[in-house]
Design an enzyme around this catalytic site. Sequence first.
Site, PDB file in Angstrom:
ATOM      1  N   SER B 201       0.936  -1.200   0.230  1.00  0.00           N
ATOM      2  CA  SER B 201      -0.033  -0.046   0.076  1.00  0.00           C
ATOM      3  C   SER B 201       0.767   1.331   0.087  1.00  0.00           C
ATOM      4  O   SER B 201       0.468   2.214  -0.831  1.00  0.00           O
ATOM      5  CB  SER B 201      -0.867  -0.065   1.290  1.00  0.00           C
ATOM      6  N   GLN B 388     -34.152 -18.894   1.557  1.00  0.00           N
ATOM      7  CA  GLN B 388     -33.316 -19.117   0.625  1.00  0.00           C
ATOM      8  C   GLN B 388     -33.412 -17.886  -0.418  1.00  0.00           C
ATOM      9  O   GLN B 388     -32.322 -17.583  -0.922  1.00  0.00           O
ATOM     10  CB  GLN B 388     -33.678 -20.536  -0.233  1.00  0.00           C
ATOM     11  N   GLU B 487      -4.461  -3.824  -6.523  1.00  0.00           N
ATOM     12  CA  GLU B 487      -4.692  -2.162  -6.888  1.00  0.00           C
ATOM     13  C   GLU B 487      -5.141  -1.661  -5.913  1.00  0.00           C
ATOM     14  O   GLU B 487      -5.864  -0.674  -5.808  1.00  0.00           O
ATOM     15  CB  GLU B 487      -5.662  -2.449  -8.212  1.00  0.00           C
TER      16      GLU B 487
END
Lengths: 736, 736
Positions: B201, B388, B487
Amino acid sequence: MNAYISRSSATRRRLECKVGEDVGLKMNPSSFSSRNEANSSQDTPDPLLPDFPKGPLSVYREKTSFNWRELALFLDGEDIIHFKNKIFSALESDPLFAQHSGKDLSLEQYRELTFLQIKRIFEYDFLTEDEMLEQPLKIRALLNCLGMYDWSLGAKHILNAQVFTGAVQNTGSERHSKFVKQIKSMEIFGSFALTEISHGSNTKAIRTTAHYDATTKEFIINSPDFEAAKFWVGNMGKTATHAVVYAQLYTPDGQCHGLHSFVVQIRDPKTLLSMPGVMVGDMGKKLGLNGIDNGFAMFHKVRIPQENLLNRTGDVSSLGVYITPFKDPKLRFGASLGALSTGRVLITGMAVVNVSLAVSIAIRFSATRRQFGPTDDEEIPVLEYQMQQWRLIPYLAAAYALDHFAKTLFMNLIELQIGLVMRDKSARQAELGREIHALSSASKPLASWTAQQGAQECREACGGHGYLAMNRLGDIRNDNDPNCTYEGDNNVLLQQTSNYLLNWVTLKHEGHEPIESPVGSVNFLEDYNSILGLKFTATTVEDCMDSAVALAAYKWLVCYLLKESCLKLKQEKENGSSEFDARNNSQVYYCRSLSLAFIELTVLERYHDHVEDSSTPSSLRPVLKNLCALYGLWSLNKHMSVLYQGGYCQGERAGKIVQGSILELCAKLKNDAVALVDVIAPPDFILNSPIAKADGELYKNLWTAVLQGNKVLERPSWWAEFCSKKPTVGILRSRM
Amino acid sequence: MNAYISRSSATRRRLECKVGEDVGLKMNPSSFSSRNEANSSQDTPDPLLPDFPKGPLSVYREKTSFNWRELALFLDGEDIIHFKNKIFSALESDPLFAQHSGKDLSLEQYRELTFLQIKRIFEYDFLTEDEMLEQPLKIRALLNCLGMYDWSLGAKHILNAQVFTGAVQNTGSERHSKFVKQIKSMEIFGSFALTEISHGSNTKAIRTTAHYDATTKEFIINSPDFEAAKFWVGNMGKTATHAVVYAQLYTPDGQCHGLHSFVVQIRDPKTLLSMPGVMVGDMGKKLGLNGIDNGFAMFHKVRIPQENLLNRTGDVSSLGVYITPFKDPKLRFGASLGALSTGRVLITGMAVVNVSLAVSIAIRFSATRRQFGPTDDEEIPVLEYQMQQWRLIPYLAAAYALDHFAKTLFMNLIELQIGLVMRDKSARQAELGREIHALSSASKPLASWTAQQGAQECREACGGHGYLAMNRLGDIRNDNDPNCTYEGDNNVLLQQTSNYLLNWVTLKHEGHEPIESPVGSVNFLEDYNSILGLKFTATTVEDCMDSAVALAAYKWLVCYLLKESCLKLKQEKENGSSEFDARNNSQVYYCRSLSLAFIELTVLERYHDHVEDSSTPSSLRPVLKNLCALYGLWSLNKHMSVLYQGGYCQGERAGKIVQGSILELCAKLKNDAVALVDVIAPPDFILNSPIAKADGELYKNLWTAVLQGNKVLERPSWWAEFCSKKPTVGILRSRM
């Protein structure tokens, strides 16, 4: 789970006595008094809990508020620590257990290796039956030690040595003892076959049949079609010679007597070739646990001797007459409820091991990984960031609180098992079975999901390095995953717990005696109405440092959700829903939340009581109190909207205090986190993660491990594919 | 991403024109008018969108409220559908792409296979530069199609063809065009090397150096120690011959000019052996994406020609003098901000593909898997259970809403790229760069986490069958995982977005002109104060069927969190915290929540506008409105406690309405779910999940696939280990 159960009352007394001791986990304070001083290393090395190597983690170890050895001894006691050390060092000294995680074993190699390790476990015989009787917690310790090394090994061992054997012992009778004897000497290898390809949760709908043939005194086991093939059976893929098979029992009169279990030989122990009529095979690669061979089986009218019916709850006479001690088939089905809890209790503990391993790795990494800092020249450990603390330290608190719960629930189960063995027919024994069923049906979901989310958070918190297989966070997550599914899908299981709670309310309404359960988890419901009148009263972050705040909120939350669930069910029925629909439409936001809140409360309450207990050393109490308060508030915070919705909290301040307290507790625990990990993490060899070794030499260990990989610096064998055989761009466009 | 960028104004006009068209996604209604009738199959087969086979899924397909073909055409248009079909059918017809998921490929085999597939992609040349210019959305379609097949392939391709190439083009100049040419003919193979083992980072702290030697006109690339080794570099492990390497540039006067990038040859393209002084190798197995060879490199004073410096933002004269158009090094560092968004925009889309694949598998499974039912004899599809539906359908809604966002953000990026190519120095161009940076810095986290959680939920919702590797949910989850990390770590990235928002507030306070951003995502902040005065006004579930309710709540939420974050930062500073500490201590519950709420709002707003747009066919609007409302409320529900805390919601009713509406929308969408999946799922061959084939023959397909495994029914090669070499129980106890 049942090997330690024998049937004399002398044994019973011995066990009951141990249960009391083990649950309380009392210990002789003098056993660590000499270690009760400062955290500095000792002059004479401690063979039980040796010093950690000096290194980058020492900074944090020196800041610790408590003595890690004292805590380790307090949690496990010398005996268990010694036992664990013995297992760990046996594995480390044995080349067969050289670590392979992050390596690229084929399925076949991994399974062979796991099988060889299983054999070696027989040779080590870490825990004899006598030792199990003496100290049941060693059963748990053994399983967890093997699992910390590799869950494929731990689970494969337990499937054979406990699940198969336990099923034979629990549902069979004396005539089946030969199978248990053969398992113990590895003459045969066992598996447990309930699930079919088209039926898992709905076990009653299992379609394999067992027809009794009175002429030959045999059962004929048959799979009506491939959709009824047994599926997902651990050990069945390549290694099991026998299986406990669940099938619908038919007597010659054509009557079906429901699901029964049978010992079926599926392979010849002399050749490992399948028996005639049995089509048995391997299911292939799974997301994890690939050292275990899960398999399937189809039975084409396979004949087995009559006596292979496991006849505890029902038998067939040689003439074909069905005999059962239960008049109502539903009761017969329910009779095994207690035994069914064993798997869930063990899985609860297995999941706790996973969150402990994951958080150990991530916290050691975070204490040594530096990134950014107050100035461009100074980088600080990422553990110093509030964000990283908030991501990880609650899982550390969860590991501690849940481990305590798993341990005490295990001891509750031992008590239940003793009663089963003693054929205790008392109301208390029956009620204990129901309570443990309800607790384990929610603790398995809670623990497995906490481990799932914790492992994921830890993986992400270690950034790219967490994504490298050798650092083990992937295996932990992948091996934990089935804990959410087997022995009952988590969401389906949770219904068992809410049903139990709703039943108490019904009984109460019907004017029965006070609410009081064998291990007391629902006793607070006696104050249901007064609890519902309470409010959130903490006004400062300081107030919330006491876990009593979260505990009180949880009691309100459970009562509120219970009230709401009752109302919702009633409403559904009033609107014309069938019982089936009413239940199904009352799960989300109602019964499901209720079960989770209830089990979180129970975990918190047990941990709170443990921390506040007078036997807890005062030197340890501050750090344990912080862990307890953090676990409570962090869990509670997920329900804040309900606390507001139901009026327990009001105004901006309540939410902010809870959030502020969570961050404050993370900050308080930050300097203790490494030592708290030292207490629960296994030795480096077992933890097996280069980024998390006890010496804290993150990059040296990682770099060394990377360079030890296979052909790391070599060009690929297929290099000519790049170097000489160049593609012609667009040559295949015409093909499209 | 940059191959389509050339520098003529004719091209610009052409591109700008396409951008407008593509974003609006207008289409000729007549193109589907003939298909606008009922859902029944057609008499003449449609070659573009052929009928699905009849089978167990037909029941749901017949209940659908809309025409799936109409929706497919509305979303993609004929051109893109045709383009995708072309790619899919090329892969399916080519034996090199025979599916291997669930198989047991070794690392070496998987990498070889992926590399051979990459070569084949050159031969297919699916998308020429002209075609990219013509229709930029095809770039996205190509990447997503390859990824739907296998993300190892998609990512490996893009690392070489776009990331390496893009870096050379974006940060280099004419003198580097030879590298691009060589990449396009596969003379060389590229990688992008920024991250080091100890720095991810914090890119500014990268420690690789590049010293200029004026005597030889070379740069000397050096890794000071192994902690500065380049690490995690995709394609570097085994295949890359060249890398764009980031290093601190030093001129002969000893001055450091900060991070610059250089093209460094790391292997000989003739042999794939490493270049002198370069120690390059493979990192080994990862949790996923194992077709890609991630690698490391240490440079031991490696000399490269002066012209290999990518000199867009800074150059060194042959005498060793540093030249840059930027006076402030911070500005130079910031200048590449826009270009950095490319990766995040693409990853946003990649993650959406993952959640789409996962939910396609789980919904088709749930529509065909039956378990329990109102009576013992009748089992119903698990999709009929509210639980569900609640677990899965919101992810289906998320897939739709996020896909629309990813597509429009991609087109915003194209607009930005055109400006970069045209060297547009306008304030709008700069502001567009900032806005896209802020949006992509939050959309990558949102999309990757949604996919992570969605894949996990789908795995669990498919029970044990979801745990079988061949059913692909594991690969989807594992391959998606790095989207959370590379990224920019998600949590770190989110700070970029909150900083952007906080900056707007500061500007507003300083009395600048009205808040108005190039793509309008922050324009609502102009009404900041009045929004903060609003309340939740919906009083019935019916009210909440309109996504405007969630949208309004989100606007309030973002304003509230923005206000709170400002206050928190101020408070921290008043309490004496440094700027560094103040920022760090204002992330959890403040800035982090702010960024997430903001991007959820933006996604919802764009989808809401899209659904309400007059060009959206009225026949499709009902189902799209349901999806939009569900996505909005389901996302919003995670913030309910903040809505209560801040006083936007009050009383029991608000929470219940939101929850009730989520369940109501799930129920409304239940019969459309299969058709909604049909629209987004790739063909069976690409989806590659036996439990989710379009014919719905769940068990037949699963059973067939299991039996096709390797040596499924054979005994293991090591059978003698069981049959003849029995362990002696306890023989090793003495060893311990």
